[in-house]
Design a protein around this motif. Structure first.
Motif, PDB file in Angstrom:
ATOM      1  N   SER A   2      74.382  10.308  26.550  1.00 29.82           N
ATOM      2  CA  SER A   2      75.566  11.053  26.960  1.00 29.82           C
ATOM      3  C   SER A   2      76.609  11.499  25.734  1.00 29.82           C
ATOM      4  O   SER A   2      76.969  10.574  25.284  1.00 29.82           O
ATOM      5  N   GLU A   4      79.322  13.015  26.704  1.00 30.43           N
ATOM      6  CA  GLU A   4      80.465  13.175  27.778  1.00 30.43           C
ATOM      7  C   GLU A   4      81.643  12.628  27.221  1.00 30.43           C
ATOM      8  O   GLU A   4      82.660  13.376  27.209  1.00 30.43           O
ATOM      9  N   LYS A   5      81.968  11.529  26.726  1.00 35.35           N
ATOM     10  CA  LYS A   5      83.073  10.986  26.291  1.00 35.35           C
ATOM     11  C   LYS A   5      83.620  11.615  24.983  1.00 35.35           C
ATOM     12  O   LYS A   5      84.801  11.768  24.839  1.00 35.35           O
ATOM     13  N   THR A   7      83.185  14.979  24.338  1.00 33.50           N
ATOM     14  CA  THR A   7      83.611  16.336  24.647  1.00 33.50           C
ATOM     15  C   THR A   7      85.074  15.893  25.647  1.00 33.50           C
ATOM     16  O   THR A   7      85.734  16.924  25.290  1.00 33.50           O
ATOM     17  N   GLN A   8      85.060  14.914  26.114  1.00 38.55           N
ATOM     18  CA  GLN A   8      86.456  14.804  27.034  1.00 38.55           C
ATOM     19  C   GLN A   8      87.448  13.977  26.103  1.00 38.55           C
ATOM     20  O   GLN A   8      88.662  13.771  26.526  1.00 38.55           O
ATOM     21  N   ALA A   9      87.219  13.547  25.033  1.00 36.70           N
ATOM     22  CA  ALA A   9      88.216  12.941  24.058  1.00 36.70           C
ATOM     23  C   ALA A   9      89.466  13.724  23.646  1.00 36.70           C
ATOM     24  O   ALA A   9      89.150  14.801  23.160  1.00 36.70           O
ATOM     25  N   ASN A  10      90.460  13.132  23.929  1.00 34.56           N
ATOM     26  CA  ASN A  10      91.587  13.811  23.121  1.00 34.56           C
ATOM     27  C   ASN A  10      92.078  14.097  21.794  1.00 34.56           C
ATOM     28  O   ASN A  10      92.126  15.034  21.430  1.00 34.56           O
TER      29      ASN A  10
END
Length: 83
Positions: A2, A4-5, A7-10
């Motif tokens: 994945s 996902e982390k 794409t979601q990281a600030n």
């Protein structure tokens, strides 16, 4: 694996040189390494992460890692940075 982390990281560090700097400073929570990247490019990052106890997550594709980071080219390594 994945992405996902990523794409979601600030905050991200993309690329070998920038990732090495972030890991050396102790700011990286985890580092993503593309399995299809040249080992000559990723070796220093992997060794440093092991020395600094930073979690390494292996992903399948440089192209997909780059896309997850929001760039148009492949990425061999990327780090998620502490906020």
């Amino acid at each position: 694996m994945s992405y996902e982390k990523v794409t979601q990281a600030n905050r991200l560090s993309i690329g070998t040189k920038q990732t090495l700097k972030v890991v050396e400073r102790g700011s990286a929570t985890e580092v993503y390494v593309a399995k299809d990247a040249d080992p000559k490019v990723t070796a220093k990052v992997i060794v440093l992460c092991k020395d600094m106890n930073v979690n390494i997550i292996y992903v399948d594709s440089m192209k997909q890692l780059g896309k997850a980071c929001g760039i148009e080219v492949g990425a061999a390594v990327a780090a998620v940075i502490n906020d």
